[in-house]
Design an enzyme around this catalytic site. Structure first.
Site, PDB file in Angstrom:
ATOM      1  N   ASN A 344      10.285  -0.123   4.725  1.00 29.58           N
ATOM      2  CA  ASN A 344      10.071  -1.175   3.742  1.00 29.58           C
ATOM      3  C   ASN A 344      10.355  -2.534   4.372  1.00 29.58           C
ATOM      4  OD1 ASN A 344      13.027  -2.088   2.788  1.00 29.58           O
ATOM      5  ND2 ASN A 344      13.016   0.138   3.092  1.00 29.58           N
ATOM      6  N   CYS A 410       1.896   8.725  -3.235  1.00 25.98           N
ATOM      7  CA  CYS A 410       2.849   8.495  -2.153  1.00 25.98           C
ATOM      8  C   CYS A 410       2.097   8.214  -0.863  1.00 25.98           C
ATOM      9  CB  CYS A 410       3.788   9.692  -1.968  1.00 25.98           C
ATOM     10  SG  CYS A 410       2.941  11.186  -1.409  1.00 25.98           S
TER      11      CYS A 410
END
Length: 572
Positions: A344, A410
């Site tokens: 991230n 996902c």
């Protein structure tokens, strides 16, 4: 309800589990003191728990090793197995809501038991030969009960009996477990041969023997690739993110013999991670850093480990994270390298901020959402672009990346792509740490084309990071202090030198024998007669054939459009 479905999770990877009412647990208690057995039964029955199994067992070395197998990577594993192996113990199986925690509380902590616990009452210390063990978690209890009891030896506390199918399934799985144990039962050293451990190596050696875990690494020094491979033992590396890339990178570093490894992550191992490398199903539920620490310590006990299970982006954790960068090395100084293996942008920005502020060299890595491309990037604050110098569009636009995730969707994940990215990441980390080869400042990987693009990203003078701009200024000052490179004076063309002043054989250079110019279209050969009767050329020289007039087309001077117009007129 009724008879539990007895499935050993380590020996049978099915979906079956204990068939008990919601909230009901079972646990195992092992005691070698008869006085403690009577007291444990009394206390647990007073709390309303049911005794569903009891037997007297002489623990074999194999059974002891299987009981403590989750701790195989711990330094105390051999001692734990040794204290249980050969002991005459009473195995108690208990059932009831919350019985795992209750049994542990009654038993007391091994290192410092509280007053009133069984350990404190009977004066049992951790170093004593007396066995006093309880299951730590319900999952551990399910595994341990499978080892110590057969399904028929457990009597359910409830009124209902198990169905024949359930009992048959449980018996079948116990038979699988028994067959697996019987495969090594004939060997008296089965426990040690089943789980082989190696001793620590104080000094790296290049001796070529099967027992030397570093012989093939030290061969790099013999072959002249690395000047001093032993320095790897002095290096400390931080790995942030122990997922698909980070776990593999950490394993590679450990197998290469890095001195110290510091791991950061806040996620747990899940079955969804099993498509990747490194983790195994029996580690599900453990934090990734703890599961990684156990596995890596078993692979190489020479490495010093630190594992931190927290999110580095929070304020309090960020300060601690910076502290480990600054003082986490083997000498309590700054670490040698930080590897970013996070998934991230927020975590990348936190690492970027910490490393810019501390002037720490780090390497960033990532894999695309479709799992068919990835990259690594080396970041030297002030010298090379930081993560904020050219941020991704999402970061530059101020969009919260969490809002982009869709429910039920996902990111893709391929162990091949992640393994390749981890490989090039650690390869360049080793080149940087041991100073050999050329370290890539940016290396991409496009799997669909097997393409590896490279580039060098220079820092942005208008970077939004204050610390990046500050490091840029410091780097420019450093360059200004460097001495000027020596001036190379230009010289005219050198006079031709006679390379062979002693012409012993009287060899001279002359013009072509056919009198043609040096740029002739065809090579010439001397007459065949000049070679002598016993010699001839292997191939005849090519001859130029002049085309005939009828085989050529004269240039009319017309352009392409005029020719196309004539062609259309002919086709009408």
């Amino acid at each position: 309800r009724g008879h539990p479905r007895f499935i050993c999770p380590l020996l049978h990877r099915g979906t079956q589990s204990w068939d008990m009412s919601a909230g009901t647990e079972q646990t195992l208690v092992l005691l070698s003191s008869e006085g403690m057995v009577a007291e444990a039964i009394s206390r647990l029955e007073k709390k309303g728990y049911a005794l569903v199994g009891m037997k007297l067992v002489r623990a074999t070395a194999m059974l002891a090793a299987q009981h403590h197998s989750p701790l195989v990577a711990d330094r105390s594993f051999r001692d734990l197995v040794g204290s249980l192996a050969g002991a005459r113990v009473t195995a108690l199986a208990w059932e009831g809501a919350g019985v795992v925690a209750a049994a542990s509380a009654i038993m007391g902590d091994a290192t410092g038991p509280a007053a009133g616990t069984l350990r404190a009452t009977f004066g049992v210390a951790a170093a004593d030969s007396i066995v006093a063990l309880t299951s730590a978690t319900p999952a551990a209890a399910a595994r341990e009960l499978c080892l110590w009891f057969t399904p028929s030896e457990l009597v359910a506390a409830g009124p209902a009996a198990a169905s024949p199918a359930v009992s048959a399934d449980a018996e079948l799985n116990f038979a699988i477990a028994a067959a697996n144990a019987a495969a090594v039962a004939a060997d008296p050293t089965a426990a040690e041969s089943k789980v082989q451990q190696r001793n620590k190596v104080d000094k790296l050696s290049d001796k070529v023997v099967d027992s030397n875990p570093y012989s093939r690494l030290m061969a790099l020094k013999k072959m002249g690739v690395v000047a001093n491979y032993e320095r790897i033992r002095e290096k400390t590396v931080i790995v942030v993110g122990v997922g698909g890339v980070g776990s593999v990178a950490a394993e590679m570093l450990v197998r290469c013999g890095v001195g110290k490894l510091i791991l950061f992550d806040y996620d747990k191992v899940e079955l969804a991670n099993m498509n990747r490398l490194f983790y195994t199903p029996d580690q599900c539920g453990l934090s990734k850093v703890e599961a990684a620490r156990r596995s890596l310590a078993f692979i190489n006990p020479d490495v010093v480990f630190e594992a931190y299970n927290y999110d580095i982006t929070t304020v309090s954790n960020f300060e601690h994270f910076m502290g480990r960068i600054q003082h986490g090395s083997l000498t309590d100084d700054k670490v040698d390298l930080v590897l970013s293996c996070v998934d991230n942008f927020q975590a990348r920005m936190s690492i970027n901020q910490a490393c810019n502020e501390l002037g720490q060299v780090w390497m960033e890595s990532g894999v695309s959402e479709d799992a068919v491309s990835g990259h690594i990037q080396m970041i030297k604050p002030g010298e090379l672009a930081c993560f904020e110098c050219a941020p991704p569009l999402i970061m530059a636009s101020g969009i919260d990346e969490k809002t982009l995730k869709r429910e039920g969707v996902c990111a893709a994940s391929l162990p091949t792509t992640m393994g390749i990215v981890a490989g090039v990441l650690v390869q360049n980390a080793l080149k940087y740490l041991l100073e050999f080869g050329v370290v890539s400042t940016y290396l991409g990987y496009i799997a669909l084309k097997d393409h590896f693009p490279t580039m060098c990203l220079r820092p942005n003078k208008e970077c939004t990071s204050y610390w990046c701009r500050k490091r840029q200024g410091e780097f420019q000052e450093y360059l200004a202090r460097l001495p000027d490179p020596p001036v190379v004076q230009e010289t005219g063309p050198e006079e031709p030198k006679d390379l062979h002043p002693d012409n012993e054989w009287g060899i001279e250079l002359g013009d072509d024998e056919d009198g043609g110019d040096a740029g002739g279209s065809a090579p010439s050969q001397p007459a065949a007669s000049s070679l002598g009767a016993d010699f001839k050329y292997a191939h005849e020289a090519a001859t130029t054939v002049q085309p005939k007039a009828e085989d050529t087309v004269q240039d009319t001077g017309l352009d392409l459009s005029a020719l196309m117009s004539q062609l259309k007129d002919v086709q009408k």
